[in-house]
Design a protein around this motif. Structure first.
Motif, short mmCIF file in Angstrom:
data_model
loop_
_atom_site.label_atom_id
_atom_site.label_comp_id
_atom_site.label_asym_id
_atom_site.label_seq_id
_atom_site.Cartn_x
_atom_site.Cartn_y
_atom_site.Cartn_z
N THR A 144 0.82 -1.21 0.00
CA THR A 144 0.00 0.00 0.00
C THR A 144 0.86 1.25 0.00
OG1 THR A 144 -1.75 -1.18 1.20
CG2 THR A 144 -1.85 1.22 1.20
N ALA A 145 1.98 1.23 0.74
CA ALA A 145 2.88 2.38 0.75
C ALA A 145 3.46 2.63 -0.64
CB ALA A 145 4.01 2.16 1.76
N VAL A 146 3.81 1.56 -1.35
CA VAL A 146 4.32 1.72 -2.72
C VAL A 146 3.24 2.34 -3.61
CG1 VAL A 146 5.21 0.54 -4.76
CG2 VAL A 146 5.94 -0.20 -2.48
N ASP A 147 2.03 1.83 -3.49
CA ASP A 147 0.92 2.35 -4.30
C ASP A 147 0.65 3.82 -3.98
OD1 ASP A 147 -1.51 1.93 -6.07
OD2 ASP A 147 -2.49 2.51 -4.19
N ALA A 148 0.68 4.17 -2.68
CA ALA A 148 0.43 5.56 -2.29
C ALA A 148 1.53 6.48 -2.82
CB ALA A 148 0.35 5.66 -0.77
N ALA A 149 2.78 6.03 -2.77
CA ALA A 149 3.88 6.82 -3.32
C ALA A 149 3.70 7.02 -4.82
CB ALA A 149 5.21 6.13 -3.03
N ALA A 150 3.27 5.96 -5.50
CA ALA A 150 3.06 6.06 -6.94
C ALA A 150 1.96 7.07 -7.26
CB ALA A 150 2.71 4.69 -7.50
N ARG A 151 0.92 7.10 -6.44
CA ARG A 151 -0.16 8.06 -6.66
C ARG A 151 0.30 9.49 -6.39
NH1 ARG A 151 -5.06 5.73 -3.15
NH2 ARG A 151 -6.11 7.60 -3.96
N LEU A 152 1.18 9.65 -5.41
CA LEU A 152 1.66 10.98 -5.06
C LEU A 152 2.49 11.60 -6.18
CD1 LEU A 152 1.90 13.21 -2.89
CD2 LEU A 152 3.90 12.00 -2.00
N CYS A 153 3.22 10.75 -6.93
CA CYS A 153 4.13 11.31 -7.94
C CYS A 153 3.91 10.73 -9.34
CB CYS A 153 5.58 11.09 -7.51
SG CYS A 153 6.13 9.38 -7.59
N ASP A 154 2.78 10.06 -9.55
CA ASP A 154 2.47 9.49 -10.87
C ASP A 154 3.62 8.59 -11.36
OD1 ASP A 154 0.90 9.01 -13.09
OD2 ASP A 154 1.69 10.73 -14.21
N ALA A 155 4.03 7.66 -10.50
CA ALA A 155 5.15 6.78 -10.81
C ALA A 155 4.70 5.57 -11.62
CB ALA A 155 5.82 6.31 -9.53
N THR A 156 5.67 4.95 -12.27
CA THR A 156 5.47 3.66 -12.93
C THR A 156 6.07 2.59 -12.02
OG1 THR A 156 5.62 4.66 -15.11
CG2 THR A 156 5.95 2.27 -14.96
N VAL A 157 5.28 1.57 -11.71
CA VAL A 157 5.70 0.57 -10.73
C VAL A 157 5.49 -0.83 -11.30
CG1 VAL A 157 5.36 -0.32 -8.39
CG2 VAL A 157 5.01 2.11 -8.85
N HIS A 158 6.43 -1.71 -10.99
CA HIS A 158 6.29 -3.12 -11.33
C HIS A 158 6.58 -3.97 -10.09
CE1 HIS A 158 6.00 -2.27 -15.62
NE2 HIS A 158 7.07 -1.49 -15.50
N GLY A 159 5.74 -4.96 -9.85
CA GLY A 159 5.99 -5.93 -8.79
C GLY A 159 5.43 -5.60 -7.43
N ALA A 160 4.66 -4.53 -7.30
CA ALA A 160 4.17 -4.11 -5.99
C ALA A 160 2.91 -4.88 -5.59
CB ALA A 160 3.91 -2.62 -5.97
N LYS A 161 3.07 -6.12 -5.21
CA LYS A 161 1.96 -6.93 -4.73
C LYS A 161 2.39 -7.68 -3.48
CE LYS A 161 3.19 -10.66 -7.93
NZ LYS A 161 2.71 -11.50 -9.05
N VAL A 162 1.42 -8.09 -2.68
CA VAL A 162 1.72 -8.78 -1.43
C VAL A 162 2.58 -10.02 -1.70
CG1 VAL A 162 0.71 -10.00 0.54
CG2 VAL A 162 -0.36 -7.91 -0.32
N ASP A 163 3.60 -10.21 -0.88
CA ASP A 163 4.58 -11.31 -0.92
C ASP A 163 5.71 -11.06 -1.92
OD1 ASP A 163 3.33 -12.79 1.08
OD2 ASP A 163 2.03 -13.81 -0.37
N SER A 164 5.61 -10.05 -2.77
CA SER A 164 6.67 -9.79 -3.73
C SER A 164 7.95 -9.40 -3.01
CB SER A 164 6.26 -8.67 -4.68
OG SER A 164 7.34 -8.32 -5.54
N ARG A 165 9.08 -9.91 -3.48
CA ARG A 165 10.39 -9.55 -2.93
C ARG A 165 11.19 -8.68 -3.90
NH1 ARG A 165 12.53 -14.95 0.33
NH2 ARG A 165 10.47 -15.70 0.97
N TYR A 166 10.53 -8.24 -4.96
CA TYR A 166 11.22 -7.42 -5.96
C TYR A 166 10.25 -6.39 -6.52
CZ TYR A 166 13.65 -6.10 -10.27
OH TYR A 166 14.25 -5.39 -11.28
N ILE A 167 10.67 -5.14 -6.57
CA ILE A 167 9.86 -4.11 -7.24
C ILE A 167 10.76 -3.21 -8.07
CG2 ILE A 167 8.16 -4.05 -5.36
CD1 ILE A 167 9.26 -1.15 -4.80
N GLU A 168 10.15 -2.53 -9.03
CA GLU A 168 10.79 -1.46 -9.78
C GLU A 168 9.93 -0.21 -9.63
OE1 GLU A 168 11.30 -2.68 -13.79
OE2 GLU A 168 12.54 -4.43 -13.28
N PHE A 169 10.59 0.93 -9.37
CA PHE A 169 9.86 2.18 -9.13
C PHE A 169 10.51 3.29 -9.93
CE2 PHE A 169 8.75 6.01 -6.74
CZ PHE A 169 7.42 5.79 -6.41
N THR A 170 9.73 3.88 -10.85
CA THR A 170 10.22 5.00 -11.65
C THR A 170 9.32 6.20 -11.36
OG1 THR A 170 10.96 3.50 -13.40
CG2 THR A 170 10.72 5.83 -13.97
#
Length: 340
Positions: A53-79
Protein backbone atom coordinates in the motif's frame (compact mmCIF):
# COMPACT_ATOMS: atom_id res chain seq x y z
CA UNK A 1 19.36 9.85 -18.72
CA UNK A 2 17.73 9.46 -15.30
CA UNK A 3 19.94 7.62 -12.79
CA UNK A 4 18.77 4.13 -11.87
CA UNK A 5 19.73 2.38 -8.62
CA UNK A 6 19.87 -1.33 -7.83
CA UNK A 7 19.17 -1.79 -4.10
CA UNK A 8 19.57 -4.92 -2.00
CA UNK A 9 16.75 -4.94 0.55
CA UNK A 10 18.57 -7.44 2.76
CA UNK A 11 21.26 -4.93 3.74
CA UNK A 12 21.66 -3.97 7.38
CA UNK A 13 18.48 -4.59 9.33
CA UNK A 14 16.82 -5.84 6.16
CA UNK A 15 13.33 -4.52 6.90
CA UNK A 16 10.72 -2.18 5.48
CA UNK A 17 12.51 1.07 6.35
CA UNK A 18 14.89 0.54 3.41
CA UNK A 19 11.89 0.49 1.09
CA UNK A 20 10.15 3.52 2.66
CA UNK A 21 13.28 5.68 2.59
CA UNK A 22 14.03 4.59 -0.98
CA UNK A 23 10.51 5.50 -2.10
CA UNK A 24 10.72 8.92 -0.44
CA UNK A 25 14.11 9.80 -1.90
CA UNK A 26 13.23 8.40 -5.31
CA UNK A 27 10.29 10.80 -5.44
CA UNK A 28 12.46 13.73 -4.35
CA UNK A 29 15.55 13.04 -6.49
CA UNK A 30 13.86 11.62 -9.58
CA UNK A 31 16.12 8.55 -9.37
CA UNK A 32 14.40 5.29 -10.26
CA UNK A 33 15.30 2.09 -8.46
CA UNK A 34 14.87 -1.65 -8.45
CA UNK A 35 14.86 -3.39 -5.07
CA UNK A 36 15.45 -7.10 -4.53
CA UNK A 37 15.36 -9.19 -1.34
CA UNK A 38 12.70 -6.92 0.14
CA UNK A 39 12.35 -7.44 3.91
CA UNK A 40 14.64 -10.47 3.64
CA UNK A 41 15.43 -10.45 7.37
CA UNK A 42 11.82 -10.64 8.53
CA UNK A 43 9.87 -13.73 9.59
CA UNK A 44 7.60 -13.20 6.57
CA UNK A 45 9.84 -11.72 3.85
CA UNK A 46 8.52 -9.64 0.98
CA UNK A 47 5.82 -7.01 0.87
CA UNK A 48 3.01 -7.21 3.41
CA UNK A 49 -0.20 -5.29 2.81
CA UNK A 50 1.07 -2.10 4.45
CA UNK A 51 4.26 -2.12 2.33
CA UNK A 52 2.44 -2.78 -0.94
CA UNK A 53 0.00 0.00 0.00
CA UNK A 54 2.88 2.38 0.75
CA UNK A 55 4.32 1.72 -2.72
CA UNK A 56 0.92 2.35 -4.30
CA UNK A 57 0.43 5.56 -2.29
CA UNK A 58 3.88 6.82 -3.32
CA UNK A 59 3.06 6.06 -6.94
CA UNK A 60 -0.16 8.06 -6.66
CA UNK A 61 1.66 10.98 -5.06
CA UNK A 62 4.13 11.31 -7.94
CA UNK A 63 2.47 9.49 -10.87
CA UNK A 64 5.15 6.78 -10.81
CA UNK A 65 5.47 3.66 -12.93
CA UNK A 66 5.70 0.57 -10.73
CA UNK A 67 6.29 -3.12 -11.33
CA UNK A 68 5.99 -5.93 -8.79
CA UNK A 69 4.17 -4.11 -5.99
CA UNK A 70 1.96 -6.93 -4.73
CA UNK A 71 1.72 -8.78 -1.43
CA UNK A 72 4.58 -11.31 -0.92
CA UNK A 73 6.67 -9.79 -3.73
CA UNK A 74 10.39 -9.55 -2.93
CA UNK A 75 11.22 -7.42 -5.96
CA UNK A 76 9.86 -4.11 -7.24
CA UNK A 77 10.79 -1.46 -9.78
CA UNK A 78 9.86 2.18 -9.13
CA UNK A 79 10.22 5.00 -11.65
CA UNK A 80 8.98 8.31 -10.20
CA UNK A 81 7.19 11.10 -11.96
CA UNK A 82 6.58 14.60 -10.58
CA UNK A 83 5.10 15.02 -7.10
CA UNK A 84 1.62 16.46 -7.52
CA UNK A 85 0.14 16.37 -4.02
CA UNK A 86 -3.62 15.89 -3.94
CA UNK A 87 -6.44 14.57 -1.78
CA UNK A 88 -6.85 10.81 -1.70
CA UNK A 89 -7.87 7.80 0.35
CA UNK A 90 -5.35 5.06 1.11
CA UNK A 91 -6.96 1.82 2.32
CA UNK A 92 -4.55 -0.85 3.53
CA UNK A 93 -7.39 -3.35 3.76
CA UNK A 94 -6.05 -4.83 7.00
CA UNK A 95 -4.73 -3.66 10.37
CA UNK A 96 -1.35 -2.98 8.76
CA UNK A 97 0.31 0.19 10.01
CA UNK A 98 -1.07 3.51 8.76
CA UNK A 99 1.84 5.37 10.38
CA UNK A 100 4.38 3.55 8.20
CA UNK A 101 2.45 4.69 5.13
CA UNK A 102 2.61 8.23 6.52
CA UNK A 103 6.40 7.91 6.81
CA UNK A 104 6.59 7.17 3.10
CA UNK A 105 4.55 10.20 1.99
CA UNK A 106 5.34 12.84 4.61
CA UNK A 107 8.80 14.22 3.77
CA UNK A 108 8.35 14.15 -0.03
CA UNK A 109 5.06 16.02 0.28
CA UNK A 110 6.59 18.66 2.58
CA UNK A 111 9.74 19.14 0.48
CA UNK A 112 7.79 19.38 -2.78
CA UNK A 113 5.78 22.33 -1.51
CA UNK A 114 2.59 20.70 -2.86
CA UNK A 115 -0.43 20.32 -0.57
CA UNK A 116 -1.44 16.80 0.38
CA UNK A 117 -4.41 15.45 2.27
CA UNK A 118 -4.23 11.68 2.71
CA UNK A 119 -6.81 9.69 4.64
CA UNK A 120 -5.32 6.33 5.55
CA UNK A 121 -7.27 3.32 6.83
CA UNK A 122 -5.71 0.41 8.67
CA UNK A 123 -3.99 -0.01 12.03
CA UNK A 124 -3.12 3.10 14.03
CA UNK A 125 -1.54 1.31 17.01
CA UNK A 126 0.68 -1.61 15.98
CA UNK A 127 3.38 -3.19 18.18
CA UNK A 128 6.00 -3.14 15.37
CA UNK A 129 5.43 0.47 14.26
CA UNK A 130 5.31 3.93 15.83
CA UNK A 131 1.79 4.65 17.13
CA UNK A 132 -0.23 7.66 16.04
CA UNK A 133 0.75 9.54 19.21
CA UNK A 134 4.46 9.26 18.39
CA UNK A 135 3.90 11.06 15.09
CA UNK A 136 1.62 13.65 16.65
CA UNK A 137 3.60 14.46 19.81
CA UNK A 138 7.23 13.62 18.99
CA UNK A 139 7.99 13.60 15.25
CA UNK A 140 5.69 16.25 13.76
CA UNK A 141 6.69 18.98 16.26
CA UNK A 142 10.28 18.62 15.02
CA UNK A 143 9.14 18.83 11.39
CA UNK A 144 7.22 21.99 12.22
CA UNK A 145 10.37 23.37 13.86
CA UNK A 146 12.07 22.69 10.51
CA UNK A 147 9.47 24.79 8.69
CA UNK A 148 6.79 22.27 7.73
CA UNK A 149 3.12 23.17 7.92
CA UNK A 150 1.73 19.76 8.76
CA UNK A 151 -0.85 18.14 11.03
CA UNK A 152 -2.27 14.70 11.65
CA UNK A 153 -5.64 13.66 13.05
CA UNK A 154 -6.72 10.37 14.61
CA UNK A 155 -10.18 9.68 13.18
CA UNK A 156 -10.62 6.14 14.57
CA UNK A 157 -8.41 3.88 16.69
CA UNK A 158 -7.35 0.73 14.88
CA UNK A 159 -5.64 -2.12 16.74
CA UNK A 160 -4.21 -5.42 15.54
CA UNK A 161 -7.24 -7.37 16.78
CA UNK A 162 -8.78 -8.43 13.45
CA UNK A 163 -12.24 -8.63 15.04
CA UNK A 164 -12.43 -4.86 15.38
CA UNK A 165 -13.02 -2.20 12.72
CA UNK A 166 -10.07 -0.66 10.93
CA UNK A 167 -8.64 2.58 12.24
CA UNK A 168 -8.17 5.78 10.30
CA UNK A 169 -5.94 8.84 10.41
CA UNK A 170 -5.74 11.91 8.21
CA UNK A 171 -2.49 13.59 7.20
CA UNK A 172 -2.57 17.24 6.10
CA UNK A 173 0.49 18.85 4.52
CA UNK A 174 -0.04 22.49 3.55
CA UNK A 175 1.80 24.06 0.62
CA UNK A 176 5.06 25.92 0.88
CA UNK A 177 6.64 24.39 3.98
CA UNK A 178 10.29 24.01 2.94
CA UNK A 179 12.55 22.14 5.38
CA UNK A 180 15.48 23.86 7.10
CA UNK A 181 18.20 22.41 9.37
CA UNK A 182 17.72 22.20 13.14
CA UNK A 183 19.91 21.16 16.06
CA UNK A 184 18.81 19.03 19.02
CA UNK A 185 21.90 18.71 21.19
CA UNK A 186 20.89 19.63 24.75
CA UNK A 187 18.27 17.60 26.57
CA UNK A 188 16.92 20.53 28.52
CA UNK A 189 15.20 20.43 31.89
CA UNK A 190 12.54 17.84 32.61
CA UNK A 191 9.11 19.47 32.62
CA UNK A 192 6.80 16.52 33.28
CA UNK A 193 6.15 12.84 32.68
CA UNK A 194 2.64 11.78 31.66
CA UNK A 195 1.34 8.22 31.65
CA UNK A 196 -1.80 7.15 29.79
CA UNK A 197 -3.29 3.67 29.87
CA UNK A 198 -5.54 3.15 26.83
CA UNK A 199 -8.15 0.39 26.95
CA UNK A 200 -10.52 -0.89 24.31
CA UNK A 201 -13.08 -3.54 25.30
CA UNK A 202 -11.09 -4.50 28.39
CA UNK A 203 -11.75 -4.10 32.15
CA UNK A 204 -10.43 -0.90 33.72
CA UNK A 205 -8.44 -2.74 36.39
CA UNK A 206 -5.82 -3.50 33.71
CA UNK A 207 -5.08 0.19 33.23
CA UNK A 208 -5.27 0.85 36.98
CA UNK A 209 -2.62 -1.81 37.64
CA UNK A 210 -0.33 -0.43 34.92
CA UNK A 211 -0.59 3.11 36.24
CA UNK A 212 0.09 1.91 39.80
CA UNK A 213 3.42 0.49 38.60
CA UNK A 214 4.27 3.73 36.79
CA UNK A 215 3.53 5.78 39.93
CA UNK A 216 5.83 3.53 41.94
CA UNK A 217 8.66 3.48 39.40
CA UNK A 218 8.77 7.08 38.12
CA UNK A 219 9.56 9.59 40.86
CA UNK A 220 9.43 12.60 38.54
CA UNK A 221 6.58 15.12 38.20
CA UNK A 222 3.94 12.72 36.92
CA UNK A 223 0.32 12.78 35.80
CA UNK A 224 -1.65 9.61 35.06
CA UNK A 225 -4.75 9.12 32.92
CA UNK A 226 -6.95 6.13 32.15
CA UNK A 227 -8.50 6.39 28.67
CA UNK A 228 -11.24 4.08 27.38
CA UNK A 229 -11.80 4.18 23.62
CA UNK A 230 -14.60 2.74 21.51
CA UNK A 231 -14.12 0.52 18.50
CA UNK A 232 -10.83 -0.56 17.04
CA UNK A 233 -10.87 -4.06 18.52
CA UNK A 234 -9.69 -5.36 21.89
CA UNK A 235 -6.48 -3.67 23.01
CA UNK A 236 -4.37 -2.16 25.76
CA UNK A 237 -1.64 0.42 25.12
CA UNK A 238 0.41 2.19 27.77
CA UNK A 239 2.09 5.51 26.92
CA UNK A 240 4.74 7.25 29.00
CA UNK A 241 5.39 10.73 27.61
CA UNK A 242 8.52 12.60 28.70
CA UNK A 243 8.46 16.35 28.17
CA UNK A 244 11.67 18.35 28.33
CA UNK A 245 12.12 22.04 27.60
CA UNK A 246 13.61 21.22 24.17
CA UNK A 247 12.00 17.93 23.13
CA UNK A 248 9.52 15.13 23.74
CA UNK A 249 9.86 11.37 23.95
CA UNK A 250 7.09 8.78 24.00
CA UNK A 251 7.56 5.25 25.31
CA UNK A 252 4.91 2.73 24.30
CA UNK A 253 3.98 -0.61 25.86
CA UNK A 254 1.47 -2.96 24.25
CA UNK A 255 -0.63 -5.41 26.22
CA UNK A 256 -0.71 -8.98 24.98
CA UNK A 257 -2.93 -11.96 25.73
CA UNK A 258 -1.39 -13.79 28.68
CA UNK A 259 0.95 -10.93 29.61
CA UNK A 260 0.32 -9.39 33.03
CA UNK A 261 -0.48 -5.68 33.15
CA UNK A 262 2.35 -5.20 35.63
CA UNK A 263 4.84 -6.68 33.16
CA UNK A 264 3.67 -4.31 30.40
CA UNK A 265 4.19 -1.38 32.75
CA UNK A 266 7.56 -2.58 34.07
CA UNK A 267 8.94 -2.89 30.53
CA UNK A 268 7.72 0.59 29.59
CA UNK A 269 9.16 2.04 32.82
CA UNK A 270 12.52 0.39 32.12
CA UNK A 271 12.64 2.08 28.72
CA UNK A 272 11.55 5.43 30.13
CA UNK A 273 14.16 5.22 32.91
CA UNK A 274 16.89 4.44 30.39
CA UNK A 275 15.94 7.47 28.30
CA UNK A 276 15.89 9.75 31.35
CA UNK A 277 19.28 8.44 32.51
CA UNK A 278 20.83 9.00 29.06
CA UNK A 279 20.06 12.75 29.33
CA UNK A 280 19.69 13.18 25.56
CA UNK A 281 17.05 15.16 23.63
CA UNK A 282 16.40 12.50 20.98
CA UNK A 283 15.19 8.96 21.63
CA UNK A 284 15.95 5.84 19.61
CA UNK A 285 12.94 6.03 17.29
CA UNK A 286 13.05 9.79 16.74
CA UNK A 287 16.74 9.46 15.82
CA UNK A 288 15.78 7.07 13.05
CA UNK A 289 13.00 9.35 11.80
CA UNK A 290 14.99 12.62 11.85
CA UNK A 291 17.67 11.37 9.47
CA UNK A 292 15.56 11.71 6.32
CA UNK A 293 14.17 15.26 6.80
CA UNK A 294 17.56 16.55 7.96
CA UNK A 295 19.20 15.02 4.87
CA UNK A 296 16.58 16.61 2.62
CA UNK A 297 17.09 19.93 4.43
CA UNK A 298 20.81 19.62 3.75
CA UNK A 299 22.01 19.75 7.34
CA UNK A 300 21.41 19.60 11.07
CA UNK A 301 22.55 17.58 14.03
CA UNK A 302 21.23 15.81 17.09
CA UNK A 303 22.43 13.95 20.16
CA UNK A 304 21.06 10.56 21.13
CA UNK A 305 21.95 7.18 22.61
CA UNK A 306 24.08 4.93 20.33
CA UNK A 307 22.19 4.38 17.08
CA UNK A 308 20.16 1.25 16.42
CA UNK A 309 20.83 -1.00 13.42
CA UNK A 310 17.60 0.42 12.02
CA UNK A 311 19.10 3.93 12.05
CA UNK A 312 22.51 2.98 10.65
CA UNK A 313 20.78 1.12 7.82
CA UNK A 314 18.74 4.25 7.15
CA UNK A 315 21.96 6.29 6.91
CA UNK A 316 23.31 3.82 4.33
CA UNK A 317 20.07 4.00 2.33
CA UNK A 318 20.09 7.81 2.31
CA UNK A 319 23.66 7.66 1.00
CA UNK A 320 22.50 5.72 -2.05
CA UNK A 321 20.42 8.71 -3.19
CA UNK A 322 22.13 11.79 -1.76
CA UNK A 323 25.79 12.85 -1.84
CA UNK A 324 25.65 14.19 1.69
CA UNK A 325 27.88 13.20 4.61
CA UNK A 326 26.27 11.90 7.81
CA UNK A 327 28.77 11.56 10.64
CA UNK A 328 28.22 9.67 13.90
CA UNK A 329 30.71 10.62 16.64
CA UNK A 330 30.97 9.43 20.26
CA UNK A 331 29.91 11.99 22.86
CA UNK A 332 30.34 10.40 26.27
CA UNK A 333 27.83 7.57 26.55
CA UNK A 334 25.82 9.12 23.70
CA UNK A 335 26.55 9.94 20.06
CA UNK A 336 26.39 13.18 18.07
CA UNK A 337 24.88 12.75 14.61
CA UNK A 338 25.81 15.50 12.13
CA UNK A 339 24.11 15.73 8.74
CA UNK A 340 25.83 17.74 6.01
Amino acid sequence: MTEHLDIDGSRGEGGGQILRTSLALSMLTGKSFAMRNIRANRAKPGLRRQHATAVDAAARLCDATVHGAKVDSRYIEFTPGTITGGDFLVDIGSAGSTTLVVQTLLVPAIASGKPLRATIRGGTHNPMAPPFEFLERVYLPQLRAMGADVSITLDQHGFVDSAGPLGQLTLDVRAGGALRPIELVNAGELVECRATAVLSRLPTHIGDRELAVVRERIAEPLSCTLSEVRGGGTANVLFIEIERTSSFELVTGFGERGLRAETVAERACDEAAAFLAANVPVGEHLADQLLLPLAVAGGGRFRCAPLSLHATTNIETIGLFLDLPIRVEPDGDAVLVTVG
